[in-house]
Design a protein around this motif. Structure first.
Motif, PDB file in Angstrom:
ATOM      1  N   ILE A 160       0.889  -1.169   0.000  1.00 15.97           N
ATOM      2  CA  ILE A 160       0.000   0.000   0.000  1.00 15.97           C
ATOM      3  C   ILE A 160       0.921   1.210   0.000  1.00 15.97           C
ATOM      4  O   ILE A 160       1.614   1.471   0.983  1.00 15.97           O
ATOM      5  N   ALA A 161       0.953   1.914  -1.109  1.00 15.36           N
ATOM      6  CA  ALA A 161       1.862   3.056  -1.223  1.00 15.36           C
ATOM      7  C   ALA A 161       1.285   4.248  -0.446  1.00 15.36           C
ATOM      8  O   ALA A 161       0.093   4.280  -0.138  1.00 15.36           O
ATOM      9  N   VAL A 172       8.662   4.892  -7.356  1.00 20.38           N
ATOM     10  CA  VAL A 172       9.846   4.298  -6.743  1.00 20.38           C
ATOM     11  C   VAL A 172       9.479   3.089  -5.873  1.00 20.38           C
ATOM     12  O   VAL A 172      10.209   2.094  -5.836  1.00 20.38           O
ATOM     13  N   TYR A 173       8.325   3.140  -5.207  1.00 15.18           N
ATOM     14  CA  TYR A 173       7.917   2.021  -4.348  1.00 15.18           C
ATOM     15  C   TYR A 173       7.421   0.834  -5.178  1.00 15.18           C
ATOM     16  O   TYR A 173       7.672  -0.319  -4.848  1.00 15.18           O
ATOM     17  N   PHE A 174       6.722   1.124  -6.262  1.00 15.84           N
ATOM     18  CA  PHE A 174       6.228   0.046  -7.128  1.00 15.84           C
ATOM     19  C   PHE A 174       7.397  -0.657  -7.816  1.00 15.84           C
ATOM     20  O   PHE A 174       7.455  -1.885  -7.899  1.00 15.84           O
ATOM     21  N   LYS A 175       8.337   0.146  -8.286  1.00 21.97           N
ATOM     22  CA  LYS A 175       9.532  -0.407  -8.924  1.00 21.97           C
ATOM     23  C   LYS A 175      10.312  -1.239  -7.907  1.00 21.97           C
ATOM     24  O   LYS A 175      10.776  -2.343  -8.209  1.00 21.97           O
ATOM     25  N   GLY A 176      10.418  -0.724  -6.689  1.00 23.44           N
ATOM     26  CA  GLY A 176      11.123  -1.437  -5.621  1.00 23.44           C
ATOM     27  C   GLY A 176      10.476  -2.778  -5.304  1.00 23.44           C
ATOM     28  O   GLY A 176      11.163  -3.767  -5.059  1.00 23.44           O
ATOM     29  N   TYR A 205      -2.969   3.690  -9.750  1.00 24.27           N
ATOM     30  CA  TYR A 205      -2.913   2.344 -10.354  1.00 24.27           C
ATOM     31  C   TYR A 205      -2.267   2.335 -11.735  1.00 24.27           C
ATOM     32  O   TYR A 205      -1.688   1.328 -12.145  1.00 24.27           O
ATOM     33  N   GLN A 206      -2.351   3.470 -12.441  1.00 27.10           N
ATOM     34  CA  GLN A 206      -1.729   3.461 -13.774  1.00 27.10           C
ATOM     35  C   GLN A 206      -0.208   3.361 -13.677  1.00 27.10           C
ATOM     36  O   GLN A 206       0.424   2.602 -14.417  1.00 27.10           O
ATOM     37  N   VAL A 207       0.368   4.119 -12.739  1.00 22.72           N
ATOM     38  CA  VAL A 207       1.816   4.044 -12.531  1.00 22.72           C
ATOM     39  C   VAL A 207       2.196   2.639 -12.070  1.00 22.72           C
ATOM     40  O   VAL A 207       3.201   2.070 -12.517  1.00 22.72           O
ATOM     41  N   ALA A 208       1.367   2.056 -11.193  1.00 20.26           N
ATOM     42  CA  ALA A 208       1.654   0.698 -10.702  1.00 20.26           C
ATOM     43  C   ALA A 208       1.662  -0.306 -11.857  1.00 20.26           C
ATOM     44  O   ALA A 208       2.517  -1.197 -11.906  1.00 20.26           O
TER      45      ALA A 208
END
Ligand code: PLP
Length: 232
Positions: A160-161, A172-176, A205-208
């Motif tokens: 959960i960002a 950065v958190y999704f990539k991580g 959600y789009q970035v995720a």
């Protein structure tokens, strides 16, 4: 309104998939119906939605008792070990495994029910005080510790960002989270093959999806603002 909202969300998912060169079928939309009445869920069902997310065991019990159609329910919220016993047969995935006691209880209850439960490990990527989940550094030792549990299949990671007005700030958190999943897979831990990432909510959600989400959990963007006074 739910139909119109779903059309917008679907369009955004398709656009994000196109941008990332991904197949639409690689992303599952979870309609997060917490606090919302069964009538809203039925409206979403009428639009073809079959995957729903809830964050409270009591609501999952109530709603699965009322709605008998075959749906896929996901437990996405913080879970206490003493409530796990209600989940076998009601949910197809638990997104929030983050401690040994809980993992052992999932193993115990799913063994009793003679099923194998799909689970995700929740990671607190931004180290927020207010959030549940393991810190990044704790994840690999934890996965090794619970990998032998035969009645759960560790399918991937969930995060959960932070709440933000600027979805780019969560990239950065999704990539991580994706990199952590890849790192775990490279370790070849017996029984552990991670193919799922649950990340992205209404605001991001789009970035995720651009960063590899396989589940996006969208509530407000489908059902509108929540009123917590509705909940017992
Ligand atoms: C409520 C909730 C969501 C949905 O949040 P929205 O911002 O309304 O899309 C997603 N994930 C979890 C774990 C939640 O509790």
């Amino acid at each position: 309104m739910i139909r119109e909202n779903l059309e917008i969300v679907e369009k955004n998912i398709v656009a994000a998939c196109e941008k990332a060169g991904r197949d639409r079928s690689s992303v599952t939309l979870i309609a997060v119906s917490k606090t919302k009445p069964v009538s809203d869920i039925r409206q979403a069902m009428d639009c073809g939605i079959t995957v729903f997310g809830e964050n409270k065991v009591q609501e999952i019990k109530d709603k699965t008792e009322e709605i008998k159609e075959p749906l896929n329910w996901h437990m996405i919220g913080h879970l206490q070990a003493n409530k796990v016993k209600y989940l076998p047969g009601r949910v197809c995935m638990i997104h929030s495994v983050d401690n040994k006691k809980l993992a052992d209880e999932v193993e115990k209850q799913c063994a009793k029910a003679d099923i194998v439960m799909d689970v995700l490990i929740e990671v607190n990527m931004a180290d927020e005080e207010t959030k549940f989940g393991l810190s990044k550094d704790e994840v690999i030792p934890f996965v090794k510790e619970i990998a032998d549990n035969k009645h759960m299949r560790i399918r991937g990671l969930m995060t959960i960002a932070p709440y933000t007005e600027d979805p780019e700030s969560n990239r950065v958190y999704f990539k991580g989270l994706r990199e952590l999943k890849d790192e775990i897979n490279a370790l070849d831990i017996p029984n552990v093959k991670m193919d799922q990432l649950s990340m992205g909510m209404t605001g991001d959600y789009q970035v995720a999806i651009e960063e590899g989400a396989t589940f996006v959990r969208v509530g407000t963007g489908i059902f509108g603002e929540r009123n917590y006074a509705n909940i017992k």
